[in-house]
Enzyme design. Sequence first.
Site, PDB file in Angstrom:
ATOM      1  N   ASP A  49       0.752  -1.246   0.046  1.00 44.84           N
ATOM      2  CA  ASP A  49      -0.122   0.102  -0.038  1.00 44.84           C
ATOM      3  C   ASP A  49       0.756   1.187   0.093  1.00 44.84           C
ATOM      4  O   ASP A  49       1.933   1.055   0.461  1.00 44.84           O
ATOM      5  CB  ASP A  49      -1.034   0.075   1.337  1.00 44.84           C
ATOM      6  CG  ASP A  49      -2.065  -1.014   0.978  1.00 44.84           C
ATOM      7  OD1 ASP A  49      -2.078  -1.694   0.222  1.00 44.84           O
ATOM      8  OD2 ASP A  49      -2.453  -1.302   2.295  1.00 44.84           O
ATOM      9  N   GLN A  50       0.314   2.225  -0.475  1.00 45.81           N
ATOM     10  CA  GLN A  50       0.964   3.626  -0.814  1.00 45.81           C
ATOM     11  C   GLN A  50       1.748   4.018   0.767  1.00 45.81           C
ATOM     12  O   GLN A  50       2.735   4.520   0.769  1.00 45.81           O
ATOM     13  CB  GLN A  50       0.372   4.673  -1.378  1.00 45.81           C
ATOM     14  CG  GLN A  50       1.322   5.826  -1.699  1.00 45.81           C
ATOM     15  CD  GLN A  50       0.418   6.911  -2.490  1.00 45.81           C
ATOM     16  OE1 GLN A  50      -0.630   6.635  -2.846  1.00 45.81           O
ATOM     17  NE2 GLN A  50       1.179   8.048  -2.682  1.00 45.81           N
TER      18      GLN A  50
END
Length: 214
Positions: A49-50
């Site tokens: 995930d970012q």
Amino acid sequence: MPEILYADAAVAVVVKPAGVLSQGDAEDAMPVLLQKRLGGAIFPVHRLDQPTGGVMVYARTQDAAAKLSAQMQSEAFGKEYLAVLDGAPEPVEGELHDLLFFDRQKGKSYAVRRKRAGVKDARLNYRALAQAEGLTLVRVRLFTGRTHQIRVQFSSRGWPLTGDGKYGSRNNRCAPALWSAELHFAHPVTGETLTFRSQPPEAYPWTLFSPDSL
């Protein structure tokens, strides 16, 4: 630029900074940054995930990408994370097994009770390492790679990741406290087992815990 832990003609192992995209063709996404640094093609084989940082492996050939992707379905490819939770998990170690559904419109995963279209099995185990200021540091071994898996499996039990407002944390002092701490895989050419580790940044909430516990 991201830290490169290892690189050869087949793979590149890097530390993705939190906040950077792990896939895509944006100028500040990891594949583009690595192409600028190393040259040649870069093939993502897994994602973070970012908001999540830590160790990742990228393939540098299509053959290496295919072999690494195949490994992800076996014990040959292992991922371990560090996470900080609001509260204290009970028991202090164990295995979590859920059915997860990812709602694309809401961009959020949910733990559900029954199998249906789009629902996937999710499994991990965890061990609590230390506690500080009402938070718990845990080490997580991931057996499946579902969207937001670690975040939703803990939050569904009342222990959201610290800073993860999307999944119920009321602590807004940081991004979701999740870090890819260890990765091992069989080299797609030599077959040698390679293991890489990365420590989380010196920032809240990681600094609440002694380096020995991380």
